[in-house]
Scaffold this motif. Sequence first.
Motif, PDB file in Angstrom:
ATOM      1  N   MET A  10      29.442  36.503  44.475  1.00 37.32           N
ATOM      2  CA  MET A  10      30.209  37.230  43.483  1.00 37.32           C
ATOM      3  C   MET A  10      31.559  36.525  43.275  1.00 37.32           C
ATOM      4  SD  MET A  10      30.191  41.179  43.133  1.00 37.32           S
ATOM      5  CE  MET A  10      31.591  42.174  42.859  1.00 37.32           C
ATOM      6  N   ARG A  11      31.986  36.426  42.031  1.00 36.94           N
ATOM      7  CA  ARG A  11      33.219  35.729  41.669  1.00 36.94           C
ATOM      8  C   ARG A  11      34.438  36.585  41.987  1.00 36.94           C
ATOM      9  NH1 ARG A  11      36.700  35.246  37.595  1.00 36.94           N
ATOM     10  NH2 ARG A  11      35.895  36.821  36.219  1.00 36.94           N
ATOM     11  N   GLU A  12      35.472  35.932  42.524  1.00 37.15           N
ATOM     12  CA  GLU A  12      36.714  36.640  42.825  1.00 37.15           C
ATOM     13  C   GLU A  12      37.522  36.833  41.541  1.00 37.15           C
ATOM     14  OE1 GLU A  12      40.825  35.870  45.282  1.00 37.15           O
ATOM     15  OE2 GLU A  12      39.007  34.859  45.949  1.00 37.15           O
ATOM     16  N   ILE A  13      38.013  38.039  41.344  1.00 31.88           N
ATOM     17  CA  ILE A  13      38.810  38.349  40.160  1.00 31.88           C
ATOM     18  C   ILE A  13      40.270  37.988  40.425  1.00 31.88           C
ATOM     19  CG2 ILE A  13      39.642  40.203  38.653  1.00 31.88           C
ATOM     20  CD1 ILE A  13      36.996  41.640  39.165  1.00 31.88           C
ATOM     21  N   LYS A  14      40.847  37.196  39.523  1.00 28.03           N
ATOM     22  CA  LYS A  14      42.261  36.847  39.624  1.00 28.03           C
ATOM     23  C   LYS A  14      43.096  38.089  39.323  1.00 28.03           C
ATOM     24  CE  LYS A  14      41.579  32.101  38.070  1.00 28.03           C
ATOM     25  NZ  LYS A  14      41.852  31.144  36.987  1.00 28.03           N
ATOM     26  N   PRO A  15      44.304  38.158  39.877  1.00 24.03           N
ATOM     27  CA  PRO A  15      45.123  39.368  39.720  1.00 24.03           C
ATOM     28  C   PRO A  15      45.375  39.801  38.271  1.00 24.03           C
ATOM     29  CG  PRO A  15      46.121  37.869  41.315  1.00 24.03           C
ATOM     30  CD  PRO A  15      44.945  37.155  40.721  1.00 24.03           C
ATOM     31  N   ASN A  16      45.552  38.864  37.363  1.00 28.01           N
ATOM     32  CA  ASN A  16      45.899  39.241  35.987  1.00 28.01           C
ATOM     33  C   ASN A  16      44.709  39.264  35.028  1.00 28.01           C
ATOM     34  OD1 ASN A  16      48.740  39.676  36.292  1.00 28.01           O
ATOM     35  ND2 ASN A  16      48.928  37.484  36.604  1.00 28.01           N
ATOM     36  N   GLU A  17      43.502  39.015  35.527  1.00 31.07           N
ATOM     37  CA  GLU A  17      42.340  38.995  34.643  1.00 31.07           C
ATOM     38  C   GLU A  17      42.115  40.310  33.897  1.00 31.07           C
ATOM     39  OE1 GLU A  17      38.764  37.505  36.417  1.00 31.07           O
ATOM     40  OE2 GLU A  17      39.591  35.488  36.606  1.00 31.07           O
ATOM     41  N   PRO A  18      42.259  41.479  34.540  1.00 31.23           N
ATOM     42  CA  PRO A  18      42.056  42.720  33.782  1.00 31.23           C
ATOM     43  C   PRO A  18      43.041  42.861  32.611  1.00 31.23           C
ATOM     44  CG  PRO A  18      41.917  43.165  36.129  1.00 31.23           C
ATOM     45  CD  PRO A  18      42.406  41.739  35.979  1.00 31.23           C
ATOM     46  N   LEU A  19      44.293  42.469  32.822  1.00 31.40           N
ATOM     47  CA  LEU A  19      45.283  42.529  31.748  1.00 31.40           C
ATOM     48  C   LEU A  19      44.915  41.555  30.634  1.00 31.40           C
ATOM     49  CD1 LEU A  19      47.982  43.254  30.406  1.00 31.40           C
ATOM     50  CD2 LEU A  19      49.047  41.490  31.836  1.00 31.40           C
ATOM     51  N   VAL A  20      44.582  40.335  30.996  1.00 36.56           N
ATOM     52  CA  VAL A  20      44.229  39.324  29.993  1.00 36.56           C
ATOM     53  C   VAL A  20      42.961  39.743  29.250  1.00 36.56           C
ATOM     54  CG1 VAL A  20      43.519  36.922  29.661  1.00 36.56           C
ATOM     55  CG2 VAL A  20      45.476  37.457  31.128  1.00 36.56           C
ATOM     56  N   ALA A  21      42.000  40.314  29.958  1.00 32.17           N
ATOM     57  CA  ALA A  21      40.771  40.783  29.313  1.00 32.17           C
ATOM     58  C   ALA A  21      41.083  41.891  28.312  1.00 32.17           C
ATOM     59  CB  ALA A  21      39.782  41.280  30.364  1.00 32.17           C
ATOM     60  N   ALA A  22      41.976  42.796  28.671  1.00 26.99           N
ATOM     61  CA  ALA A  22      42.360  43.881  27.750  1.00 26.99           C
ATOM     62  C   ALA A  22      43.089  43.318  26.533  1.00 26.99           C
ATOM     63  CB  ALA A  22      43.232  44.907  28.482  1.00 26.99           C
ATOM     64  N   LEU A  23      43.973  42.355  26.742  1.00 28.64           N
ATOM     65  CA  LEU A  23      44.673  41.728  25.617  1.00 28.64           C
ATOM     66  C   LEU A  23      43.684  40.995  24.716  1.00 28.64           C
ATOM     67  CD1 LEU A  23      47.846  40.282  27.403  1.00 28.64           C
ATOM     68  CD2 LEU A  23      47.754  42.226  25.834  1.00 28.64           C
ATOM     69  N   ALA A  24      42.749  40.265  25.330  1.00 29.32           N
ATOM     70  CA  ALA A  24      41.756  39.518  24.547  1.00 29.32           C
ATOM     71  C   ALA A  24      40.894  40.477  23.722  1.00 29.32           C
ATOM     72  CB  ALA A  24      40.890  38.665  25.463  1.00 29.32           C
ATOM     73  N   GLN A  25      40.538  41.610  24.295  1.00 25.50           N
ATOM     74  CA  GLN A  25      39.732  42.581  23.544  1.00 25.50           C
ATOM     75  C   GLN A  25      40.532  43.160  22.383  1.00 25.50           C
ATOM     76  OE1 GLN A  25      36.333  43.351  23.874  1.00 25.50           O
ATOM     77  NE2 GLN A  25      36.892  44.116  21.851  1.00 25.50           N
ATOM     78  N   TRP A  26      41.802  43.453  22.620  1.00 24.85           N
ATOM     79  CA  TRP A  26      42.640  43.980  21.547  1.00 24.85           C
ATOM     80  C   TRP A  26      42.768  42.939  20.430  1.00 24.85           C
ATOM     81  CZ3 TRP A  26      47.016  43.208  18.726  1.00 24.85           C
ATOM     82  CH2 TRP A  26      47.487  44.312  18.012  1.00 24.85           C
ATOM     83  N   ILE A  27      42.933  41.693  20.811  1.00 21.73           N
ATOM     84  CA  ILE A  27      43.009  40.611  19.824  1.00 21.73           C
ATOM     85  C   ILE A  27      41.719  40.576  19.009  1.00 21.73           C
ATOM     86  CG2 ILE A  27      43.047  38.091  19.547  1.00 21.73           C
ATOM     87  CD1 ILE A  27      44.984  38.102  22.052  1.00 21.73           C
ATOM     88  N   GLU A  28      40.571  40.624  19.680  1.00 26.50           N
ATOM     89  CA  GLU A  28      39.276  40.608  18.972  1.00 26.50           C
ATOM     90  C   GLU A  28      39.180  41.750  17.969  1.00 26.50           C
ATOM     91  OE1 GLU A  28      36.744  38.281  19.035  1.00 26.50           O
ATOM     92  OE2 GLU A  28      38.284  37.212  20.154  1.00 26.50           O
ATOM     93  N   ASP A  29      39.667  42.912  18.374  1.00 21.95           N
ATOM     94  CA  ASP A  29      39.593  44.099  17.509  1.00 21.95           C
ATOM     95  C   ASP A  29      40.548  44.026  16.322  1.00 21.95           C
ATOM     96  OD1 ASP A  29      37.689  45.132  19.231  1.00 21.95           O
ATOM     97  OD2 ASP A  29      39.107  46.444  20.275  1.00 21.95           O
ATOM     98  N   HIS A  30      41.493  43.092  16.360  1.00 22.60           N
ATOM     99  CA  HIS A  30      42.521  43.013  15.322  1.00 22.60           C
ATOM    100  C   HIS A  30      42.641  41.627  14.692  1.00 22.60           C
ATOM    101  CE1 HIS A  30      43.539  46.606  17.647  1.00 22.60           C
ATOM    102  NE2 HIS A  30      43.944  47.071  16.493  1.00 22.60           N
ATOM    103  N   LEU A  31      41.582  40.831  14.762  1.00 27.00           N
ATOM    104  CA  LEU A  31      41.625  39.490  14.173  1.00 27.00           C
ATOM    105  C   LEU A  31      41.830  39.522  12.665  1.00 27.00           C
ATOM    106  CD1 LEU A  31      38.804  37.577  16.097  1.00 27.00           C
ATOM    107  CD2 LEU A  31      41.282  37.172  16.219  1.00 27.00           C
ATOM    108  N   ASP A  32      41.540  40.652  12.058  1.00 22.27           N
ATOM    109  CA  ASP A  32      41.616  40.760  10.602  1.00 22.27           C
ATOM    110  C   ASP A  32      43.021  41.085  10.093  1.00 22.27           C
ATOM    111  OD1 ASP A  32      41.684  43.318  11.644  1.00 22.27           O
ATOM    112  OD2 ASP A  32      40.386  44.167  10.103  1.00 22.27           O
ATOM    113  N   ARG A  33      44.018  40.889  10.943  1.00 20.32           N
ATOM    114  CA  ARG A  33      45.389  41.122  10.487  1.00 20.32           C
ATOM    115  C   ARG A  33      46.348  40.242  11.264  1.00 20.32           C
ATOM    116  NH1 ARG A  33      48.708  44.140  13.536  1.00 20.32           N
ATOM    117  NH2 ARG A  33      47.987  45.562  15.123  1.00 20.32           N
TER     118      ARG A  33
END
Length: 124
Positions: free
Chosen positions: A1-24
């Motif tokens: 199993m891969r070790e999760i880096k400390p900031n990955e959850p934050l970066v994943a949340a930011l990346a998802q928000w970016i994906e949801d708002h690429l149209d602006r």
Amino acid sequence: MREIKPNEPLVAALAQWIEDHLDRDIALPELAERSGYSVWHMQGVFRATTGMAIGRYIRERKLTEAVYRLRNTDNRIIDIALDYGFNSQSQFTTLFKKYFGVTPQMCRNNLSLALRLTAPLSYV
């Protein structure tokens, strides 16, 4: 199993928000507010976690999604440019050519062109 880096959850949340708002337009202060950090700190966390500047990631994701639209729709290039938050077709074409080495029209006309597309970040 891969070790999760400390900031990955934050970066994943930011990346998802970016994906949801690429149209602006995505303003870094707005994104930083969502992260709970200053713009400077958020940019540092994103770069340290992904190896890429957040502004570059946003731009490359928008350009990549534009490629899909160019190749799979008959939408006008100006409409695609505006849909992804570019100020004009000229600005879009300049950035597109700088990144991919071809114009949007060339991309649309030659589906066999191999372009370096940027996939959404995924931490699964």
